[in-house]
Every structure is written in structure tokens, then in C-alpha cells.
Design a protein around this motif. Sequence first.
Motif, PDB file in Angstrom:
ATOM      1  N   ALA A  48     -26.549  19.033  51.759  1.00  0.00           N
ATOM      2  CA  ALA A  48     -25.449  19.768  51.129  1.00  0.00           C
ATOM      3  C   ALA A  48     -25.993  20.950  50.334  1.00  0.00           C
ATOM      4  CB  ALA A  48     -24.653  18.838  50.215  1.00  0.00           C
ATOM      5  N   ALA A  52     -20.670  20.242  44.714  1.00  0.00           N
ATOM      6  CA  ALA A  52     -19.392  19.606  45.059  1.00  0.00           C
ATOM      7  C   ALA A  52     -19.470  18.952  46.442  1.00  0.00           C
ATOM      8  CB  ALA A  52     -18.262  20.632  45.018  1.00  0.00           C
ATOM      9  N   THR A  53     -20.129  19.622  47.375  1.00  0.00           N
ATOM     10  CA  THR A  53     -20.287  19.053  48.714  1.00  0.00           C
ATOM     11  C   THR A  53     -21.152  17.806  48.648  1.00  0.00           C
ATOM     12  OG1 THR A  53     -20.098  21.251  49.699  1.00  0.00           O
ATOM     13  CG2 THR A  53     -21.065  19.522  51.075  1.00  0.00           C
ATOM     14  N   ARG A  54     -22.211  17.871  47.860  1.00  0.00           N
ATOM     15  CA  ARG A  54     -23.086  16.715  47.700  1.00  0.00           C
ATOM     16  C   ARG A  54     -22.307  15.520  47.163  1.00  0.00           C
ATOM     17  NH1 ARG A  54     -28.534  15.649  47.352  1.00  0.00           N
ATOM     18  NH2 ARG A  54     -29.000  13.821  46.103  1.00  0.00           N
ATOM     19  N   GLN A  55     -21.468  15.736  46.158  1.00  0.00           N
ATOM     20  CA  GLN A  55     -20.684  14.645  45.584  1.00  0.00           C
ATOM     21  C   GLN A  55     -19.695  14.076  46.592  1.00  0.00           C
ATOM     22  OE1 GLN A  55     -21.328  12.983  42.749  1.00  0.00           O
ATOM     23  NE2 GLN A  55     -23.094  14.348  42.854  1.00  0.00           N
ATOM     24  N   ARG A  56     -19.074  14.948  47.394  1.00  0.00           N
ATOM     25  CA  ARG A  56     -18.162  14.462  48.448  1.00  0.00           C
ATOM     26  C   ARG A  56     -18.923  13.616  49.457  1.00  0.00           C
ATOM     27  NH1 ARG A  56     -16.096  19.672  48.322  1.00  0.00           N
ATOM     28  NH2 ARG A  56     -17.153  20.207  50.263  1.00  0.00           N
ATOM     29  N   ARG A  57     -20.123  14.041  49.804  1.00  0.00           N
ATOM     30  CA  ARG A  57     -20.912  13.282  50.781  1.00  0.00           C
ATOM     31  C   ARG A  57     -21.373  11.946  50.218  1.00  0.00           C
ATOM     32  NH1 ARG A  57     -24.513  17.691  54.167  1.00  0.00           N
ATOM     33  NH2 ARG A  57     -22.725  18.880  54.917  1.00  0.00           N
ATOM     34  N   GLN A  59     -19.683  10.181  48.005  1.00  0.00           N
ATOM     35  CA  GLN A  59     -18.481   9.349  48.034  1.00  0.00           C
ATOM     36  C   GLN A  59     -18.184   8.888  49.454  1.00  0.00           C
ATOM     37  OE1 GLN A  59     -16.825   8.049  45.490  1.00  0.00           O
ATOM     38  NE2 GLN A  59     -15.617   6.929  47.001  1.00  0.00           N
ATOM     39  N   ARG A  60     -18.334   9.799  50.400  1.00  0.00           N
ATOM     40  CA  ARG A  60     -18.077   9.447  51.798  1.00  0.00           C
ATOM     41  C   ARG A  60     -19.091   8.428  52.303  1.00  0.00           C
ATOM     42  NH1 ARG A  60     -17.666  13.856  56.489  1.00  0.00           N
ATOM     43  NH2 ARG A  60     -17.965  12.407  58.186  1.00  0.00           N
ATOM     44  N   THR A  61     -20.327   8.505  51.835  1.00  0.00           N
ATOM     45  CA  THR A  61     -21.337   7.511  52.200  1.00  0.00           C
ATOM     46  C   THR A  61     -20.865   6.116  51.811  1.00  0.00           C
ATOM     47  OG1 THR A  61     -23.187   9.065  52.056  1.00  0.00           O
ATOM     48  CG2 THR A  61     -23.710   6.729  51.751  1.00  0.00           C
ATOM     49  N   GLU A  63     -17.794   5.105  51.305  1.00  0.00           N
ATOM     50  CA  GLU A  63     -16.642   4.750  52.126  1.00  0.00           C
ATOM     51  C   GLU A  63     -17.067   4.335  53.535  1.00  0.00           C
ATOM     52  OE1 GLU A  63     -14.307   8.303  51.841  1.00  0.00           O
ATOM     53  OE2 GLU A  63     -13.812   7.946  49.737  1.00  0.00           O
TER      54      GLU A  63
END
Length: 104
Positions: A48, A52-57, A59-61, A63
Motif C-alpha cells: 500500500a 489509509a490504503t494500508r489500514q483498509r488492507r 482490516q480486509r486481511t 475479514e
Amino acid sequence: MNAFPQGTVHEAAEDLQTAVRSDPKVLELWASLTPLGRNEFICWVDDAKQAATRQRRIQRTLEELLEGKKRPCCWAGCIHRTDKVPGRWQQAVLIDGKGKSGRL
């Protein structure tokens, strides 16, 4: 579990470790992945460009682990491994020869 299970090439940064450790079920799933599987998630998060992209990734990890996934969805794969040449699809998404990729 004191030692955090890492990948084959990459080591998870503190923010990813903290997120994974925050849920015992996620930590159990993380530990059950192969080192290559963990490596793919770590590389994907580290790729990332923005915080912000890192944090989304991250969280997605969490999930995707809970969904039973063993690798990040829609990820060409780690290009940093030295035990194999990047596959055709990986080469096709590379922007330049410096290991940067065009993945989100």
C-alpha cells in the motif's frame, strides 16, 4: 503464543501484528496459514502506498481470514520471493523493473 508467525520473505509490521492479535480467532487462523500464505498477506499490506490504503488492507486481511481465505483476494502475489521467478500474470501487472506494482 509469543512469537508472531511471519511469512517466508516478509515480516509483519507492528500495526498488522496488533490487528491480528486483537482477535483470538483471527490469530488462530493466521497461525494456521502456511508461511507462504502469511507472506502474501504481509506483502499485500506492505504494498500500500498510502496509510489509509494500508489500514483498509489490514482490516480486509482480518475479514478475509474469517471468511476462510488463505491468500488475499485479487492479489497477483509477492514478487519479492527469490525461490521462484514471478509468474506471467505477476509480470503483466508490474509497472517497472524495480519491484513496484500497480495493485491497489
